[in-house]
Write a protein that holds these residues in place. Structure first.
Motif, PDB file in Angstrom:
ATOM      1  N   SER A 264      30.615  13.573  34.074  1.00 18.41           N
ATOM      2  CA  SER A 264      30.915  12.481  33.151  1.00 18.41           C
ATOM      3  C   SER A 264      29.655  11.806  32.620  1.00 18.41           C
TER       4      SER A 264
ATOM      5  N   VAL B 118      23.880   4.683  35.918  1.00 18.13           N
ATOM      6  CA  VAL B 118      24.458   5.824  36.639  1.00 18.13           C
ATOM      7  C   VAL B 118      23.313   6.527  37.353  1.00 18.13           C
TER       8      VAL B 118
ATOM      9  N   PHE C 295      29.351   8.419  30.067  1.00 11.42           N
ATOM     10  CA  PHE C 295      28.714   7.159  30.464  1.00 11.42           C
ATOM     11  C   PHE C 295      27.343   6.972  29.825  1.00 11.42           C
TER      12      PHE C 295
ATOM     13  N   ASP D  11      29.409  10.850  39.019  1.00 11.84           N
ATOM     14  CA  ASP D  11      30.509  10.525  38.110  1.00 11.84           C
ATOM     15  C   ASP D  11      31.518  11.663  37.922  1.00 11.84           C
TER      16      ASP D  11
ATOM     17  N   ILE E  43      32.132   8.975  44.452  1.00  9.17           N
ATOM     18  CA  ILE E  43      31.383   8.044  43.610  1.00  9.17           C
ATOM     19  C   ILE E  43      31.113   6.772  44.403  1.00  9.17           C
TER      20      ILE E  43
ATOM     21  N   ALA F 295      36.518  10.702  33.246  1.00  5.25           N
ATOM     22  CA  ALA F 295      35.734   9.523  32.875  1.00  5.25           C
ATOM     23  C   ALA F 295      36.619   8.315  32.599  1.00  5.25           C
TER      24      ALA F 295
ATOM     25  N   ILE G  89      37.936   6.944  35.795  1.00  6.54           N
ATOM     26  CA  ILE G  89      36.860   6.270  36.529  1.00  6.54           C
ATOM     27  C   ILE G  89      36.646   4.874  35.961  1.00  6.54           C
TER      28      ILE G  89
ATOM     29  N   ILE H 228      26.940   2.986  39.285  1.00  5.38           N
ATOM     30  CA  ILE H 228      27.685   4.038  39.959  1.00  5.38           C
ATOM     31  C   ILE H 228      26.731   5.149  40.386  1.00  5.38           C
TER      32      ILE H 228
END
Length: 304
Positions: free
Chosen positions: A97, A85, A101, A61, A47, A67, A70, A58
């Motif tokens: 993830s 993301v 997110f 993921d 990541i 998650a 993270i 980011i």
């Protein structure tokens, strides 16, 4: 059993492997790369993180069960929301993830990533489409060629390089921090995985790396899709391997050799150090043969 059959069997259960993995034991490792860019390592693809006053961006993921870890690791860098993301491609170890997110962040990816996460995209005859992901896991901003996110003093640019690892690959540039995230077009576990069934190809991967190298300063820090932070010297060595092995297999094919002929002759013996537990030398010959011949094999599918 032929390598393609072994890979097909392994990759068919890869999603189950991800489900069965004990993610409670995974620890997120945070490394400052340069400027305001960090790298997180856990389980799955690396990541990339841009963290600053404007918030967090980011790149990829990992798997869904990670998650929370993270988010915790990101709070240790800066107590700001994840605003964007960016997915480098659609494989589950890089997009797992997204659903977590996606409720609070904007997911960005190349057009083909959204299509494949929706269960669309071309597949070989007899092979089912990729499983469709929930709406909340899908990129809501897509692009054909490139897109730029202006945050934290960076012009973070995602640039599409077609037909390398997959047909939706993006390389992410952080110019002010002098960092680049190459996704799975560049990995450090040995011979790379090329998802031929999903539009990947050896020539596309080489083209992507050659073009990216030409766009980068000599001292750039490189975040690979998997493995430790690298330099352009490492990338050039990787590309030399790609070209050298491709040319050997291409010449063998021109001489009427089969993949099995090349394996028996140990045609790639000079690159044995690149053989890994995931893609062995024989497996790499199969990959090159499939890519150069345009053959798509039922069961030769994504790795997560």
């Amino acid at each position: 059993m032929r390598f393609t059959s072994l890979v097909g069997a392994f990759l068919a259960v890869a999603p189950l492997f991800a489900q069965q993995q004990d993610f409670s034991k995974v620890q997120m490792k945070v490394t400052k790369v340069a400027g305001n860019v960090y790298m997180l390592e856990g389980s799955g693809g690396n990541i990339g993180v841009s963290a600053g006053e404007d918030g967090i961006v980011i790149v990829d993921d990992q798997f869904a069960p990670l998650a929370g870890k993270i988010r915790e690791a990101l709070r240790g860098i800066v107590d700001k929301p994840v605003r964007f993301v960016i997915n480098t491609h659609y494989h589950g170890d890089h997009t797992g993830s997204n659903l977590e997110f996606g409720g609070t962040s904007t997911i960005i990816a190349q057009d083909n990533v959204r299509k494949r996460l929706m269960g669309q995209g071309t597949t070989p005859p007899g092979k089912p489409a990729n499983p469709a992901q929930p709406k909340g896991a899908l990129p809501v901003v897509t692009f054909e060629h490139d897109v730029t996110v202006h945050m934290n003093g960076e012009d973070i640019r995602a640039l599409h390089f077609p037909s390398g690892h997959t047909d939706g690959d993006s390389i992410i540039f952080f110019p002010n921090s002098n960092v680049v995230h190459m996704g799975d077009d560049f990995v450090r576990y040995g011979f790379p995985y090329i998802d031929v069934d999903s539009g990947g190809s050896i020539d596309g991967m080489i083209d992507a790396m050659d073009k990216a190298i030409g766009m980068l300063p000599a001292d750039v820090k490189v975040i690979p899709g998997h493995g430790a932070i690298a330099s352009l010297t490492d990338v050039r060595e990787f590309v030399a391997m790609l070209k050298g092995t491709r040319d050997i297999v291409r010449q063998g094919m021109a001489n009427g050799k089969t993949a099995d002929d090349l394996k028996k002759a140990k045609a790639l013996a000079a690159w044995q150090k690149w053989s890994g537990s995931f893609i062995t030398t024989d497996g790499w010959i199969d990959t090159l043969f499939n890519s150069l011949s345009g053959q798509k094999n039922v069961g030769f599918t994504k790795h997560n």
